[in-house]
Design an enzyme around this catalytic site. Structure first.
Site, PDB file in Angstrom:
ATOM      1  N   ASP A 183      -6.472  -6.811   3.573  1.00 16.11           N
ATOM      2  CA  ASP A 183      -7.637  -6.904   3.686  1.00 16.11           C
ATOM      3  C   ASP A 183      -8.784  -7.582   2.190  1.00 16.11           C
ATOM      4  O   ASP A 183      -9.706  -7.832   2.019  1.00 16.11           O
ATOM      5  CB  ASP A 183      -7.152  -6.095   2.053  1.00 16.11           C
ATOM      6  CG  ASP A 183      -8.122  -5.208   1.325  1.00 16.11           C
ATOM      7  OD1 ASP A 183      -8.913  -4.747   1.485  1.00 16.11           O
ATOM      8  OD2 ASP A 183      -8.752  -4.797  -0.107  1.00 16.11           O
ATOM      9  N   LYS A 239       3.441 -15.767   1.992  1.00 18.32           N
ATOM     10  CA  LYS A 239       3.658 -16.107   0.773  1.00 18.32           C
ATOM     11  C   LYS A 239       5.461 -16.364   0.417  1.00 18.32           C
ATOM     12  O   LYS A 239       6.214 -16.025  -0.281  1.00 18.32           O
ATOM     13  CB  LYS A 239       2.900 -15.397  -0.152  1.00 18.32           C
ATOM     14  CG  LYS A 239       1.944 -15.496  -0.918  1.00 18.32           C
ATOM     15  CD  LYS A 239       1.374 -17.005  -1.794  1.00 18.32           C
ATOM     16  CE  LYS A 239       1.705 -17.445  -2.860  1.00 18.32           C
ATOM     17  NZ  LYS A 239       1.027 -18.582  -3.129  1.00 18.32           N
ATOM     18  N   ASP A 293     -12.046  -9.713   3.682  1.00 23.05           N
ATOM     19  CA  ASP A 293     -13.085  -9.183   2.908  1.00 23.05           C
ATOM     20  C   ASP A 293     -14.249 -11.058   2.746  1.00 23.05           C
ATOM     21  O   ASP A 293     -15.151 -11.390   2.755  1.00 23.05           O
ATOM     22  CB  ASP A 293     -12.824  -8.982   1.041  1.00 23.05           C
ATOM     23  CG  ASP A 293     -13.555  -7.322   1.240  1.00 23.05           C
ATOM     24  OD1 ASP A 293     -13.196  -6.726   2.493  1.00 23.05           O
ATOM     25  OD2 ASP A 293     -13.978  -7.152   0.177  1.00 23.05           O
ATOM     26  N   TYR A 339       0.685  -1.196   0.275  1.00 24.84           N
ATOM     27  CA  TYR A 339      -0.284   0.144  -0.095  1.00 24.84           C
ATOM     28  C   TYR A 339       0.799   1.023  -0.678  1.00 24.84           C
ATOM     29  O   TYR A 339       0.727   2.129  -0.582  1.00 24.84           O
ATOM     30  CB  TYR A 339      -1.465   0.231   1.459  1.00 24.84           C
ATOM     31  CG  TYR A 339      -2.355  -1.134   1.557  1.00 24.84           C
ATOM     32  CD1 TYR A 339      -1.782  -1.668   0.826  1.00 24.84           C
ATOM     33  CD2 TYR A 339      -3.530   0.130   1.588  1.00 24.84           C
ATOM     34  CE1 TYR A 339      -3.544  -2.895   0.622  1.00 24.84           C
ATOM     35  CE2 TYR A 339      -4.218  -0.826   0.376  1.00 24.84           C
ATOM     36  CZ  TYR A 339      -4.401  -2.225   0.593  1.00 24.84           C
ATOM     37  OH  TYR A 339      -5.896  -3.057   0.493  1.00 24.84           O
ATOM     38  N   ASP A 378      -2.866 -18.179   0.475  1.00 24.49           N
ATOM     39  CA  ASP A 378      -3.866 -18.878  -0.214  1.00 24.49           C
ATOM     40  C   ASP A 378      -4.295 -19.824   0.367  1.00 24.49           C
ATOM     41  O   ASP A 378      -5.529 -19.698   0.322  1.00 24.49           O
ATOM     42  CB  ASP A 378      -3.525 -18.998  -1.944  1.00 24.49           C
ATOM     43  CG  ASP A 378      -1.925 -19.792  -1.967  1.00 24.49           C
ATOM     44  OD1 ASP A 378      -1.459 -20.231  -0.791  1.00 24.49           O
ATOM     45  OD2 ASP A 378      -2.019 -21.028  -2.849  1.00 24.49           O
TER      46      ASP A 378
END
Ligand code: IPM
Ligand code: MG
Length: 369
Positions: free
Chosen positions: A249, A193, A253, A142, A225
């Protein structure tokens, strides 16, 4: 009576509608003599752009810095799709997070029993779900530099975002996650990751190191993932999930839909305590966005916003009992069957944003009667 400064930033879209409802709740606690809440308001996002040509003005930034807690609605909308990148609505939110040093974003995903059937998953998978996502909020892709689109000699364009983390940034967010896990289920999943990213390698190392100081907390490393997949496969295996800004983020969700609706998820963003005063800067905002498609129609669910104020009561204002009371009132309203459109059962008459806010206030009254 304790007095606190709240800085209200409704923002855009449904942000303004849900802020009205949380203000009713704030007024209720004030009337009950729990504390005095000085309320100042400002503009952020598209509404600030329309007024000042910036996503937040310097004077509003100063008020945010001086407040005990920022209560934030939502920003953005199609109206501002073409404004310059630096002053796009989201820039106001990111500046607040960065300048206030709000590195720790707490996103609880709790499935109220009454809502288990509103979840996208089967009831047995989500009933009793209680996950806390601890998202790093001031670093990573970000904010990493360079962040640019350049034109190459051959005329082609090249876009770069930079994922970057230093030891101390990982260390401090890991400590927040472990400390919170101690007060809950005693388990931390660290998602990254490391199989493709250097920042993931360092993340894993630093979190492991911090974990050694928390023998009472179980640490599991999980690829981000796989974490996304496990969240929809068997979500109740999780207690606290700690991850970087971008994975947080996305995973939050995903987690939100387990609870029934994105309209249910509150969040708290916290900084480090000031060594002089012991107080940390903070901002409270729903996880959902400004939902321009339903804005102005009275359809928005104010529960995520109201729940965010409950988190402010708990984490910044030290009013844990008041926070429990408010969370309880929300649970009562849901148990009574009242639903906004996003969580309504098929064929059910949904209530409006205002009616939901009023119902929470009534449930508060009932709890203290
Ligand atoms: C969130 C939002 C923001 C983010 C947007 C509005 C910039 O999606 O708080 O999750 O990406 O952090
Ligand atoms: Mg998001």
């Amino acid at each position: 009576m304790a007095s606190f400064n709240l800085f209200l930033l409704p923002g855009d879209g449904i942000g303004t509608e849900i802020m009205v409802e949380v203000e009713k709740v704030v007024a209720w606690f004030e009337k009950r003599g729990v504390a005095t809440f000085e309320r100042e308001r400002g503009l952020v996002g598209g509404s600030a752009y329309d007024a000042h040509g910036k996503a937040i003005s310097e004077s509003d930034m100063a008020l945010a810095m001086a407040s005990d807690a920022v209560i934030f609605g939502a920003v953005g909308g199609p109206k501002w799709a073409d404004v310059p990148y630096d002053v796009r609505p989201e820039a106001g939110l990111l500046r607040l997070r960065k300048d206030l040093g709000l590195f720790a974003n707490l996103r609880p995903a709790i499935c109220y029993p009454a809502l288990a059937d509103a979840s996208a998953l089967k009831r047995e998978l989500v009933e009793g779900l209680d996950i806390l996502i601890v998202r790093e909020l001031t670093g990573g892709v970000y904010f990493g530099e360079p962040k640019e689109i350049v034109t190459l000699e051959n005329g082609e364009k090249r876009a770069v975002d930079t994922q970057v983390y230093t030891t101390h940034e990982i260390d401090r967010i890991a400590r927040v996650a472990f400390d919170l896990a101690r007060t809950r289920g005693g388990k931390v999943h660290s998602a990254e990751k490391h199989n493709v990213m250097k920042s993931g390698v360092l993340w894993k190392q630093v979190v492991s190191e911090v974990g050694k100081g928390y023998a009472d907390v179980t640490l599991e490393h999980i690829l981000a993932d796989n974490c996304a997949m496990q969240l929809v496969r068997r979500p109740k295996q999780f207690d606290v999930i700690v991850c970087d800004n971008l994975f947080g983020d996305i995973l939050s969700d995903v987690a939100s839909m387990l609870t029934g609706s994105l309209g249910m998820l509150p969040s708290a963003s916290l900084g480090s305590p000031d060594p002089a005063t012991g107080r940390a800067k903070s901002m409270y905002e729903p996880v959902h966005g400004s939902a321009p498609d339903i804005a102005g129609k009275g359809l928005a669910n104010p529960i995520a916003m109201i729940g965010s104020f409950a988190m402010a009561l708990r984490y910044t204002l030290g009013l844990g009992e008041a926070a429990d009371l408010l969370d309880g009132a929300v649970a009562d309203v849901l148990a009574s069957g009242l639903r906004t459109a996003d969580i309504a059962n098929p064929g059910q008459n949904a209530i409006s944003t205002t009616e939901m806010g009023d119902a929470v206030v009534k449930a508060l009254d009932a709890r203290v009667a």
